[in-house]
Design a protein around this motif. Structure first.
Motif, PDB file in Angstrom:
ATOM      1  N   LEU A   1      34.076   1.142 -12.637  1.00 33.29           N
ATOM      2  CA  LEU A   1      34.726   2.248 -11.927  1.00 33.29           C
ATOM      3  C   LEU A   1      34.999   1.951 -10.466  1.00 33.29           C
ATOM      4  O   LEU A   1      35.947   2.466  -9.910  1.00 33.29           O
ATOM      5  N   GLU A   2      34.149   1.188  -9.819  1.00 37.00           N
ATOM      6  CA  GLU A   2      34.327   0.973  -8.396  1.00 37.00           C
ATOM      7  C   GLU A   2      35.452  -0.005  -8.176  1.00 37.00           C
ATOM      8  O   GLU A   2      35.559  -0.968  -8.904  1.00 37.00           O
ATOM      9  N   PRO A   3      36.288   0.150  -7.209  1.00 38.92           N
ATOM     10  CA  PRO A   3      36.233   1.195  -6.209  1.00 38.92           C
ATOM     11  C   PRO A   3      36.928   2.475  -6.638  1.00 38.92           C
ATOM     12  O   PRO A   3      36.710   3.512  -6.071  1.00 38.92           O
ATOM     13  N   ALA A   4      37.781   2.400  -7.636  1.00 40.17           N
ATOM     14  CA  ALA A   4      38.515   3.605  -8.012  1.00 40.17           C
ATOM     15  C   ALA A   4      38.881   3.555  -9.489  1.00 40.17           C
ATOM     16  O   ALA A   4      39.048   2.497 -10.065  1.00 40.17           O
ATOM     17  N   LEU A   5      38.979   4.705 -10.076  1.00 39.34           N
ATOM     18  CA  LEU A   5      39.388   4.837 -11.466  1.00 39.34           C
ATOM     19  C   LEU A   5      40.670   5.646 -11.484  1.00 39.34           C
ATOM     20  O   LEU A   5      40.721   6.734 -10.933  1.00 39.34           O
ATOM     21  N   PHE A   6      41.696   5.073 -12.065  1.00 38.35           N
ATOM     22  CA  PHE A   6      42.966   5.780 -12.168  1.00 38.35           C
ATOM     23  C   PHE A   6      43.158   6.154 -13.622  1.00 38.35           C
ATOM     24  O   PHE A   6      43.435   5.316 -14.460  1.00 38.35           O
ATOM     25  N   LEU A   7      42.988   7.413 -13.891  1.00 44.60           N
ATOM     26  CA  LEU A   7      43.042   7.914 -15.251  1.00 44.60           C
ATOM     27  C   LEU A   7      43.507   9.358 -15.203  1.00 44.60           C
ATOM     28  O   LEU A   7      42.999  10.148 -14.407  1.00 44.60           O
ATOM     29  N   ARG A   8      44.447   9.694 -16.039  1.00 37.72           N
ATOM     30  CA  ARG A   8      44.909  11.082 -16.081  1.00 37.72           C
ATOM     31  C   ARG A   8      43.769  11.970 -16.567  1.00 37.72           C
ATOM     32  O   ARG A   8      43.049  11.629 -17.492  1.00 37.72           O
ATOM     33  N   THR A   9      43.624  13.124 -15.947  1.00 37.03           N
ATOM     34  CA  THR A   9      42.570  14.064 -16.326  1.00 37.03           C
ATOM     35  C   THR A   9      42.668  14.424 -17.795  1.00 37.03           C
ATOM     36  O   THR A   9      41.653  14.459 -18.507  1.00 37.03           O
ATOM     37  N   ARG A  10      43.873  14.661 -18.263  1.00 39.94           N
ATOM     38  CA  ARG A  10      44.084  15.017 -19.667  1.00 39.94           C
ATOM     39  C   ARG A  10      43.566  13.902 -20.581  1.00 39.94           C
ATOM     40  O   ARG A  10      42.897  14.164 -21.576  1.00 39.94           O
ATOM     41  N   THR A  11      43.843  12.648 -20.216  1.00 39.48           N
ATOM     42  CA  THR A  11      43.379  11.510 -21.013  1.00 39.48           C
ATOM     43  C   THR A  11      41.861  11.403 -20.959  1.00 39.48           C
ATOM     44  O   THR A  11      41.213  11.160 -21.982  1.00 39.48           O
ATOM     45  N   PHE A  12      41.280  11.593 -19.779  1.00 40.44           N
ATOM     46  CA  PHE A  12      39.827  11.553 -19.623  1.00 40.44           C
ATOM     47  C   PHE A  12      39.164  12.552 -20.574  1.00 40.44           C
ATOM     48  O   PHE A  12      38.205  12.225 -21.266  1.00 40.44           O
ATOM     49  N   HIS A  13      39.695  13.767 -20.647  1.00 37.82           N
ATOM     50  CA  HIS A  13      39.132  14.785 -21.527  1.00 37.82           C
ATOM     51  C   HIS A  13      39.405  14.474 -22.993  1.00 37.82           C
ATOM     52  O   HIS A  13      38.559  14.727 -23.854  1.00 37.82           O
ATOM     53  N   GLU A  14      40.575  13.921 -23.282  1.00 37.28           N
ATOM     54  CA  GLU A  14      40.913  13.559 -24.663  1.00 37.28           C
ATOM     55  C   GLU A  14      39.978  12.465 -25.192  1.00 37.28           C
ATOM     56  O   GLU A  14      39.574  12.478 -26.352  1.00 37.28           O
ATOM     57  N   ILE A  15      39.625  11.529 -24.311  1.00 39.73           N
ATOM     58  CA  ILE A  15      38.706  10.458 -24.693  1.00 39.73           C
ATOM     59  C   ILE A  15      37.295  11.011 -24.873  1.00 39.73           C
ATOM     60  O   ILE A  15      36.490  10.477 -25.604  1.00 39.73           O
ATOM     61  N   GLY A  16      36.988  12.095 -24.222  1.00 36.29           N
ATOM     62  CA  GLY A  16      35.662  12.683 -24.338  1.00 36.29           C
ATOM     63  C   GLY A  16      34.871  12.619 -23.054  1.00 36.29           C
ATOM     64  O   GLY A  16      33.730  13.063 -22.990  1.00 36.29           O
ATOM     65  N   GLY A  17      35.467  12.034 -21.999  1.00 32.19           N
ATOM     66  CA  GLY A  17      34.781  11.959 -20.719  1.00 32.19           C
ATOM     67  C   GLY A  17      33.547  11.084 -20.786  1.00 32.19           C
ATOM     68  O   GLY A  17      33.349  10.327 -21.733  1.00 32.19           O
ATOM     69  N   PHE A  18      32.726  11.183 -19.771  1.00 30.28           N
ATOM     70  CA  PHE A  18      31.476  10.435 -19.761  1.00 30.28           C
ATOM     71  C   PHE A  18      30.477  11.112 -20.681  1.00 30.28           C
ATOM     72  O   PHE A  18      30.413  12.335 -20.752  1.00 30.28           O
ATOM     73  N   ASP A  19      29.693  10.314 -21.368  1.00 36.37           N
ATOM     74  CA  ASP A  19      28.710  10.845 -22.302  1.00 36.37           C
ATOM     75  C   ASP A  19      27.393  11.089 -21.565  1.00 36.37           C
ATOM     76  O   ASP A  19      26.670  10.146 -21.251  1.00 36.37           O
ATOM     77  N   PRO A  20      27.055  12.346 -21.273  1.00 38.09           N
ATOM     78  CA  PRO A  20      25.834  12.626 -20.520  1.00 38.09           C
ATOM     79  C   PRO A  20      24.560  12.358 -21.313  1.00 38.09           C
ATOM     80  O   PRO A  20      23.477  12.312 -20.742  1.00 38.09           O
TER      81      PRO A  20
END
Length: 121
Positions: free
Chosen positions: A13-32
């Motif tokens: 992730l460092e220094p930056a992550l370029f990802l559409r919010t919609r895609t991030f949520h579609e993928i499932g985001g980070f797994d807590p």
């Protein structure tokens, strides 16, 4: 603008992550559930990358020319010893959840088909 990039299995992730919010949520985001509440997340960015490949997305990196400073916490032996078990556990889990060899083979084929060969001057 023509941006040169390279397909990768996963990206830090460092220094930056370029990802559409919609895609991030579609993928499932980070797994807590990957980490205990007292642990620093390790390898969660790569787990996100493997999940993206598994769901049909592509993961690539490019030189964004973004400068950043590394955290000193990662450079100390004590911090490394504390973070190592978390990293090992999540890497092992990535092999259980995803076919990493198939992902790697696909990424290599994709890169070979799209990368411009380097020609020394």
């Amino acid at each position: 603008r023509n941006v040169q990039f390279q397909y990768v299995e996963c990206a830090w992730l460092e220094p930056a992550l370029f990802l559409r919010t919609r895609t991030f949520h579609e993928i499932g985001g980070f797994d807590p559930t990957l980490f205990n509440s007292y642990e620093e997340p390790q390898f969660h960015d790569c787990m996100l990358g493997y999940e993206a490949w598994a769901r049909g997305f592509h993961v690539a990196v490019y030189d964004s020319t973004v400068d950043f400073l590394f955290s000193e916490r990662a450079s100390s032996r004590r911090a490394a010893a504390r973070l190592a078990p978390v990293h090992v556990r999540t890497v092992e889990l990535s092999y259980l959840r995803y076919d990493r060899q198939a992902t790697k083979s696909y990424v290599v084929r994709l890169s070979n088909a799209t990368l411009v060969p380097f020609k020394p001057s």
